[in-house]
Design a protein around this motif. Sequence first.
Motif, PDB file in Angstrom:
ATOM      1  N   MET A  82       0.910  -1.228   0.105  1.00  0.00           N
ATOM      2  CA  MET A  82      -0.203   0.104  -0.082  1.00  0.00           C
ATOM      3  C   MET A  82       0.773   1.294  -0.099  1.00  0.00           C
ATOM      4  N   LYS A  83       1.431   1.555  -1.199  1.00  0.00           N
ATOM      5  CA  LYS A  83       2.197   2.749  -1.168  1.00  0.00           C
ATOM      6  C   LYS A  83       1.542   3.986  -1.608  1.00  0.00           C
ATOM      7  N   SER A  84       0.496   3.909  -2.075  1.00  0.00           N
ATOM      8  CA  SER A  84      -0.425   5.033  -2.479  1.00  0.00           C
ATOM      9  C   SER A  84      -1.916   4.898  -2.447  1.00  0.00           C
ATOM     10  N   ILE A  85      -2.789   5.851  -2.178  1.00  0.00           N
ATOM     11  CA  ILE A  85      -3.982   5.765  -2.145  1.00  0.00           C
ATOM     12  C   ILE A  85      -4.787   6.865  -2.667  1.00  0.00           C
ATOM     13  N   VAL A  86      -5.749   6.620  -3.634  1.00  0.00           N
ATOM     14  CA  VAL A  86      -6.566   7.705  -3.967  1.00  0.00           C
ATOM     15  C   VAL A  86      -7.610   8.169  -2.910  1.00  0.00           C
ATOM     16  N   VAL A  87      -7.664   9.525  -2.609  1.00  0.00           N
ATOM     17  CA  VAL A  87      -8.832   9.891  -1.937  1.00  0.00           C
ATOM     18  C   VAL A  87      -9.650  10.907  -2.705  1.00  0.00           C
ATOM     19  N   TYR A  88     -11.077  10.547  -2.752  1.00  0.00           N
ATOM     20  CA  TYR A  88     -11.934  11.478  -3.315  1.00  0.00           C
ATOM     21  C   TYR A  88     -12.625  12.089  -2.285  1.00  0.00           C
ATOM     22  N   CYS A  89     -12.883  13.421  -2.433  1.00  0.00           N
ATOM     23  CA  CYS A  89     -13.649  14.148  -1.381  1.00  0.00           C
ATOM     24  C   CYS A  89     -14.084  15.410  -1.913  1.00  0.00           C
ATOM     25  N   GLY A  90     -14.841  16.231  -0.797  1.00  0.00           N
ATOM     26  CA  GLY A  90     -15.382  17.332  -1.216  1.00  0.00           C
ATOM     27  C   GLY A  90     -14.264  18.585  -1.755  1.00  0.00           C
ATOM     28  N   SER A  91     -14.743  19.517  -2.636  1.00  0.00           N
ATOM     29  CA  SER A  91     -13.981  20.912  -2.666  1.00  0.00           C
ATOM     30  C   SER A  91     -14.504  21.583  -1.750  1.00  0.00           C
ATOM     31  N   ASN A  92     -15.575  21.533  -1.174  1.00  0.00           N
ATOM     32  CA  ASN A  92     -15.953  22.107   0.023  1.00  0.00           C
ATOM     33  C   ASN A  92     -15.861  21.574   1.462  1.00  0.00           C
ATOM     34  N   PRO A  93     -15.792  22.424   2.577  1.00  0.00           N
ATOM     35  CA  PRO A  93     -15.522  21.750   3.780  1.00  0.00           C
ATOM     36  C   PRO A  93     -16.675  21.139   4.350  1.00  0.00           C
ATOM     37  N   GLY A  94     -17.802  21.351   3.724  1.00  0.00           N
ATOM     38  CA  GLY A  94     -19.239  20.742   4.477  1.00  0.00           C
ATOM     39  C   GLY A  94     -19.283  21.674   5.724  1.00  0.00           C
ATOM     40  N   THR A  95     -20.640  21.640   6.286  1.00  0.00           N
ATOM     41  CA  THR A  95     -21.092  22.389   7.488  1.00  0.00           C
ATOM     42  C   THR A  95     -20.558  21.809   8.646  1.00  0.00           C
ATOM     43  N   ASN A  96     -20.153  20.562   8.788  1.00  0.00           N
ATOM     44  CA  ASN A  96     -19.883  19.917   9.950  1.00  0.00           C
ATOM     45  C   ASN A  96     -18.402  20.024  10.160  1.00  0.00           C
ATOM     46  N   PRO A  97     -17.659  20.764  11.143  1.00  0.00           N
ATOM     47  CA  PRO A  97     -16.380  20.577  11.137  1.00  0.00           C
ATOM     48  C   PRO A  97     -15.452  19.264  11.386  1.00  0.00           C
ATOM     49  N   LEU A  98     -16.532  18.275  11.551  1.00  0.00           N
ATOM     50  CA  LEU A  98     -15.852  17.002  11.850  1.00  0.00           C
ATOM     51  C   LEU A  98     -15.297  16.308  10.526  1.00  0.00           C
ATOM     52  N   TYR A  99     -16.020  16.770   9.403  1.00  0.00           N
ATOM     53  CA  TYR A  99     -15.425  16.417   8.131  1.00  0.00           C
ATOM     54  C   TYR A  99     -13.951  16.739   7.865  1.00  0.00           C
ATOM     55  N   GLN A 100     -13.868  17.989   8.033  1.00  0.00           N
ATOM     56  CA  GLN A 100     -12.531  18.516   7.823  1.00  0.00           C
ATOM     57  C   GLN A 100     -11.537  17.958   8.808  1.00  0.00           C
ATOM     58  N   LYS A 101     -12.015  17.615  10.055  1.00  0.00           N
ATOM     59  CA  LYS A 101     -11.086  17.161  10.966  1.00  0.00           C
ATOM     60  C   LYS A 101     -10.649  15.703  10.784  1.00  0.00           C
ATOM     61  N   VAL A 102     -11.461  14.978  10.066  1.00  0.00           N
ATOM     62  CA  VAL A 102     -11.392  13.635   9.576  1.00  0.00           C
ATOM     63  C   VAL A 102     -10.338  13.609   8.464  1.00  0.00           C
ATOM     64  N   ALA A 103     -10.719  14.379   7.544  1.00  0.00           N
ATOM     65  CA  ALA A 103      -9.821  14.528   6.512  1.00  0.00           C
ATOM     66  C   ALA A 103      -8.371  15.032   6.775  1.00  0.00           C
ATOM     67  N   GLU A 104      -8.035  15.947   7.731  1.00  0.00           N
ATOM     68  CA  GLU A 104      -6.955  16.057   7.963  1.00  0.00           C
ATOM     69  C   GLU A 104      -6.226  14.893   8.870  1.00  0.00           C
ATOM     70  N   GLU A 105      -7.279  14.147   9.863  1.00  0.00           N
ATOM     71  CA  GLU A 105      -6.564  13.023  10.445  1.00  0.00           C
ATOM     72  C   GLU A 105      -6.190  11.946   9.457  1.00  0.00           C
ATOM     73  N   LEU A 106      -6.930  11.671   8.253  1.00  0.00           N
ATOM     74  CA  LEU A 106      -6.631  10.897   7.188  1.00  0.00           C
ATOM     75  C   LEU A 106      -5.362  11.040   6.743  1.00  0.00           C
ATOM     76  N   GLY A 107      -4.988  12.407   6.389  1.00  0.00           N
ATOM     77  CA  GLY A 107      -3.803  12.794   5.787  1.00  0.00           C
ATOM     78  C   GLY A 107      -2.656  12.365   6.895  1.00  0.00           C
ATOM     79  N   GLN A 108      -2.843  12.705   7.979  1.00  0.00           N
ATOM     80  CA  GLN A 108      -1.645  12.353   8.986  1.00  0.00           C
ATOM     81  C   GLN A 108      -1.377  10.948   9.261  1.00  0.00           C
ATOM     82  N   LYS A 109      -2.354  10.009   8.819  1.00  0.00           N
ATOM     83  CA  LYS A 109      -2.316   8.588   8.932  1.00  0.00           C
ATOM     84  C   LYS A 109      -1.614   8.157   7.765  1.00  0.00           C
ATOM     85  N   PHE A 110      -1.937   8.818   6.688  1.00  0.00           N
ATOM     86  CA  PHE A 110      -1.273   8.165   5.565  1.00  0.00           C
ATOM     87  C   PHE A 110       0.447   8.726   5.800  1.00  0.00           C
TER      88      PHE A 110
END
Length: 184
Positions: A1-29
């Motif tokens: 698993m050297k590389s993974i595509v992430v599809y996601c919004g070009s907007n942050p959404g209305t719930n701050p949880l979405y942005q938090k999880v996106a940042e955490e996924l990036g950190q995990k990568f």
Amino acid sequence: MKSIVVYCGSNPGTNPLYQKVAEELGQKFAEKEIRLIYGGGNIGLMRAVADGVLQNGGQVTGVITNFLAELEVAHETLTELHFVETMHERKFKMVQFAKGVIALPGGYGTFDELFEILTWRQLQLYNGPVAVLNVNGFYDLLLLQLDRMVADGFLKAENRELLIVSETIEDIMLKIEEFWEQAI
């Protein structure tokens, strides 16, 4: 698993949880030394996941169309940024680089990418895992629709099972790793 595509919004959404999880996924990568492949934008969840990787010393490859580079403002501090002419070229090039796909919350573009890669997976044009990170139940109604498609005879049960579903980053990473272990 050297590389993974992430599809996601070009907007942050209305719930701050979405942005938090996106940042955490990036950190995990970054922690797992997995290169992020994504749409190359500098806005919304796209930026959050890319910045999560970059701020933790990871590698990011963006693929963006020339016209979206102007609209979305291409992320300029990526490890690599590829420019293409069409959306189809963008989607194709992204999965060429990757050993898996994860969809975070998003809009039409995210759903377009998710369903196209599921179709490619069903037709055996792509053989990697395809997963949704069901943050805050975002994909609950879509999953019900997929079950309805099976019940009404429009989708085979085995093709419904092509979509990996998880509610946590740790679980989705584990399921993707298990996919590749079973494929070997």
